[in-house]
Write a protein that holds these residues in place. Structure first.
Motif, PDB file in Angstrom:
ATOM      1  N   THR A   1      37.980  33.808  34.483  1.00 37.29           N
ATOM      2  CA  THR A   1      38.639  34.716  35.423  1.00 37.29           C
ATOM      3  C   THR A   1      39.204  35.932  34.695  1.00 37.29           C
ATOM      4  N   ALA A   2      39.776  35.705  33.503  1.00 31.73           N
ATOM      5  CA  ALA A   2      40.322  36.815  32.716  1.00 31.73           C
ATOM      6  C   ALA A   2      39.204  37.752  32.241  1.00 31.73           C
ATOM      7  N   TYR A   3      38.076  37.174  31.841  1.00 34.83           N
ATOM      8  CA  TYR A   3      36.912  37.982  31.444  1.00 34.83           C
ATOM      9  C   TYR A   3      36.404  38.808  32.627  1.00 34.83           C
ATOM     10  N   ALA A   4      36.299  38.185  33.784  1.00 34.24           N
ATOM     11  CA  ALA A   4      35.858  38.906  34.981  1.00 34.24           C
ATOM     12  C   ALA A   4      36.825  40.035  35.325  1.00 34.24           C
ATOM     13  N   ASP A   5      38.112  39.801  35.131  1.00 27.19           N
ATOM     14  CA  ASP A   5      39.130  40.812  35.411  1.00 27.19           C
ATOM     15  C   ASP A   5      38.871  42.069  34.582  1.00 27.19           C
ATOM     16  N   VAL A   6      38.536  41.883  33.310  1.00 27.14           N
ATOM     17  CA  VAL A   6      38.218  43.023  32.441  1.00 27.14           C
ATOM     18  C   VAL A   6      37.012  43.784  32.995  1.00 27.14           C
ATOM     19  N   CYS A   7      35.983  43.059  33.413  1.00 30.49           N
ATOM     20  CA  CYS A   7      34.777  43.705  33.930  1.00 30.49           C
ATOM     21  C   CYS A   7      35.060  44.482  35.208  1.00 30.49           C
ATOM     22  N   PHE A   8      35.792  43.885  36.130  1.00 30.84           N
ATOM     23  CA  PHE A   8      36.129  44.572  37.375  1.00 30.84           C
ATOM     24  C   PHE A   8      36.961  45.822  37.093  1.00 30.84           C
ATOM     25  N   ARG A   9      37.923  45.678  36.191  1.00 28.54           N
ATOM     26  CA  ARG A   9      38.825  46.797  35.879  1.00 28.54           C
ATOM     27  C   ARG A   9      38.077  47.949  35.213  1.00 28.54           C
ATOM     28  N   GLU A  10      37.185  47.632  34.293  1.00 28.14           N
ATOM     29  CA  GLU A  10      36.531  48.673  33.500  1.00 28.14           C
ATOM     30  C   GLU A  10      35.289  49.260  34.159  1.00 28.14           C
ATOM     31  N   PHE A  11      34.584  48.467  34.959  1.00 25.18           N
ATOM     32  CA  PHE A  11      33.297  48.914  35.482  1.00 25.18           C
ATOM     33  C   PHE A  11      33.235  48.976  37.014  1.00 25.18           C
ATOM     34  N   GLY A  12      34.210  48.392  37.679  1.00 27.77           N
ATOM     35  CA  GLY A  12      34.133  48.232  39.124  1.00 27.77           C
ATOM     36  C   GLY A  12      34.199  49.514  39.919  1.00 27.77           C
ATOM     37  N   ASP A  13      34.626  50.612  39.317  1.00 31.70           N
ATOM     38  CA  ASP A  13      34.633  51.883  40.024  1.00 31.70           C
ATOM     39  C   ASP A  13      33.217  52.402  40.256  1.00 31.70           C
ATOM     40  N   ARG A  14      32.232  51.841  39.511  1.00 31.90           N
ATOM     41  CA  ARG A  14      30.839  52.276  39.649  1.00 31.90           C
ATOM     42  C   ARG A  14      29.890  51.143  40.042  1.00 31.90           C
ATOM     43  N   VAL A  15      30.349  49.910  39.959  1.00 36.66           N
ATOM     44  CA  VAL A  15      29.498  48.746  40.228  1.00 36.66           C
ATOM     45  C   VAL A  15      29.914  48.111  41.551  1.00 36.66           C
ATOM     46  N   LEU A  16      28.959  47.966  42.457  1.00 34.39           N
ATOM     47  CA  LEU A  16      29.254  47.405  43.783  1.00 34.39           C
ATOM     48  C   LEU A  16      28.772  45.972  43.947  1.00 34.39           C
ATOM     49  N   TYR A  17      27.901  45.496  43.067  1.00 35.62           N
ATOM     50  CA  TYR A  17      27.291  44.172  43.244  1.00 35.62           C
ATOM     51  C   TYR A  17      27.529  43.320  42.002  1.00 35.62           C
ATOM     52  N   TRP A  18      28.286  42.250  42.208  1.00 35.69           N
ATOM     53  CA  TRP A  18      28.652  41.330  41.135  1.00 35.69           C
ATOM     54  C   TRP A  18      28.171  39.919  41.465  1.00 35.69           C
ATOM     55  N   SER A  19      27.700  39.211  40.459  1.00 38.42           N
ATOM     56  CA  SER A  19      27.429  37.780  40.574  1.00 38.42           C
ATOM     57  C   SER A  19      28.169  37.079  39.450  1.00 38.42           C
ATOM     58  N   THR A  20      28.706  35.919  39.742  1.00 36.89           N
ATOM     59  CA  THR A  20      29.504  35.233  38.731  1.00 36.89           C
ATOM     60  C   THR A  20      28.635  34.488  37.725  1.00 36.89           C
ATOM     61  N   VAL A  21      27.897  33.482  38.182  1.00 38.13           N
ATOM     62  CA  VAL A  21      27.129  32.624  37.268  1.00 38.13           C
ATOM     63  C   VAL A  21      25.675  32.574  37.719  1.00 38.13           C
TER      64      VAL A  21
END
Length: 507
Positions: free
Chosen positions: A167-187
């Motif tokens: 969850t902490a790793y995902a938080d970094v990804c959302f925070r750093e890249f989420g302004d440009r990325v609309l589609y995420w998959s977890t596993v």
């Protein structure tokens, strides 16, 4: 709840492949339907020991799966250095989107703690390059490559500690890249990762226990670990989705989903017992994850057959998991055959396969080229529609495996793509909520089974060239023609179109 008749859509029945889709073009798909291609970090990036990246469970075990294949994780396809060139190839092909994964150990080398500036810069550069050329990034957070540091520290996915770290790793990804990325998959392919990595040891981290496993087992417990890992994946996924929805989704307006490996099923003998076995296999492989995500708990048959070896959700966990997805990612390549095996339930020591009480023939999925049987993908989409409320679906992997060689005339792959894209169109015409199709793979990547001896790519990578030059195969040229509006009118015409495009590209 699902009705028993739903299992019938998986019975081998080629009448599901309706000839009405024998002629089609991109314009026959709904507005906004996305076409793309995919890779994963551990298979395409290379630079495994550069700029602060640390090993993952893929790196530590690739000698087992890639020996003699002509490739290694340090090189792979070297997209780490050649991403601009590859994005230009995507533009030339006409892709709407590119599915790739983030290497957790490149972004956060210890699995938790400080972010690696070089890793952060690379993914920002790749995402910006895609966006600047109008290509949607579809990002997977975990694609078989858990940081080795976490595997060594507490066993990785077998421990509940992974929920907080993921969850902490995902938080970094959302925070750093989420302004440009609309589609995420977890596993990625969580069902095969749990089964292959912790029961039969066919993929990293290669854990199993005798008498189970496809190779010698050095560590693991095949009777319990697959269920533990799946449970922790679901909890980590639900925790991550909760974080995304509370903290990011309203601002970033993105979507988050979950990816499963799927296959269609052909019973060895058509009988009432085999039909019951088909439903049981569907519950074990797909319901293992989709049932909690849609209904909040595991299928009853799994709980009954596995007993105390399958963990139970608390009321809070059940509510957290239920509905924790915006879409389902589907990986599909081929069908397999099954045979009812009730005697396995009499075994004192049982694993996932024995609990399922069916014999599955995986050989065709591992050793041979996948046949052009579009009914299989159509039936999978139909099953998801009827059994799980017709959620949005992205087909994130679909492609044909061939032996890797220098020939660019991969007409069998052209036929495979044409047939299966037509199968998607057939499913859409029957009400499937499928939103996109991604060919696997964009390049000839470092494959899990066979390294560089096997090929799925639209583009050939010359491993004998110091610059790893990319060459378009006929499949790339055909896909490009289709994406740019070429009408597809049957397999004979596919050969003509592809051969003509190939000849023109060679001038």
């Amino acid at each position: 709840m699902r009705k028993p008749y739903l299992l019938l859509v998986f019975i081998l029945n080629q009448t599901l492949w309706i000839l009405s889709v024998d002629a089609f073009s991109r314009q026959d798909f709904p507005p906004g339907f996305v076409f793309g291609a995919g890779t994963s970090a551990n298979q395409v990036e290379g630079a495994a020991n550069e700029d602060g990246r640390t090993p993952s469970i893929w790196d530590s075990s690739f000698s087992t799966i890639g020996e003699g294949s002509g490739g290694n994780t340090e090189v792979a396809c070297d997209q780490y250095h050649k991403y601009k060139e590859d994005v230009q190839l995507m533009v030339d092909t006409g892709l709407d989107a590119y599915k790739f994964s983030i290497s957790w150990s490149r972004l956060i080398p210890n699995g938790r703690g400080p972010v690696n500036p070089k890793g952060l810069q690379y993914y920002n550069n790749l995402i910006n390059e895609l966006i600047s050329h109008g290509i949607q990034p579809h990002i997977t957070l975990h694609h078989n490559d858990l940081p080795l540091a976490l595997q060594d520290e507490y066993g990785g996915w077998i421990s509940h500690k992974i929920v907080e770290d993921f969850t902490a790793y995902a938080d970094v990804c959302f925070r750093e890249f989420g302004d440009r990325v609309l589609y995420w998959s977890t596993v990625n392919e969580a069902n095969m990762f749990s089964y292959g990595g912790y029961d039969v040891a066919s993929m990293p981290p290669f854990r199993c226990s005798p008498p189970f496993g496809l190779m010698n087992c050095s560590a693991g417990n095949s009777t319990t670990e697959p269920y533990m890992v799946a449970h922790n994946i679901l909890l980590a996924h639900a925790s991550t989705v909760k974080l995304y929805r509370l903290k990011y989704q309203n601002k970033q307006h993105g979507f988050i989903g979950f990816i499963l490996y799927t296959f269609a099923i052909d019973p060895v003998i058509k009988s009432k017992e085999e039909e019951t076995a088909i439903q049981r296999v569907c519950d074990f492989y797909f319901g293992w994850f989709l049932h909690p995500l849609v209904y909040g708990d595991y299928p009853e048959i799994m709980k009954r057959n596995a007993g105390s070896r399958i963990p139970a959700f608390t009321n809070y966990e059940s509510k957290l998991i239920k509905g924790s997805f915006d879409f389902v990612g589907v990986l599909y390549y081929s069908y397999l055959t099954i045979k009812d095996n009730p005697d396995s339930l009499k075994m004192q020591l049982r694993d996932f396969d024995a609990d399922m009480a069916a014999i599955l023939n995986y050989l065709g999925l591992i050793t041979s080229s996948f046949p052009v049987e579009p009914w299989g993908l159509t039936s999978v989409l139909e099953y998801i529609k009827k059994a799980y409320g017709n959620p949005p679906v992205y087909i994130y992997e679909n492609g044909q495996r061939t032996l890797r060689n220098s020939s660019l005339e991969d007409i069998t792959r052209v036929n495979y793509l044409q047939g299966h894209i037509g199968g998607v169109l057939e499913a859409l015409r029957h009400g499937s909520n499928t939103r996109g199709y991604f060919a696997w793979s964009f390049l000839d990547v470092l494959e899990l089974f066979g390294g560089y001896n096997l090929s799925f790519g639209l583009y050939y990578v010359d491993m004998d060239d110091p610059n790893l030059k990319r060459y378009p195969k006929q499949s790339a040229l055909w896909y490009s023609s289709f994406l740019k509006g070429e009408n597809i009118t049957g397999l004979d015409e596919v050969e003509k179109v592809s051969s003509l495009s190939y000849a023109q590209s060679s001038k």
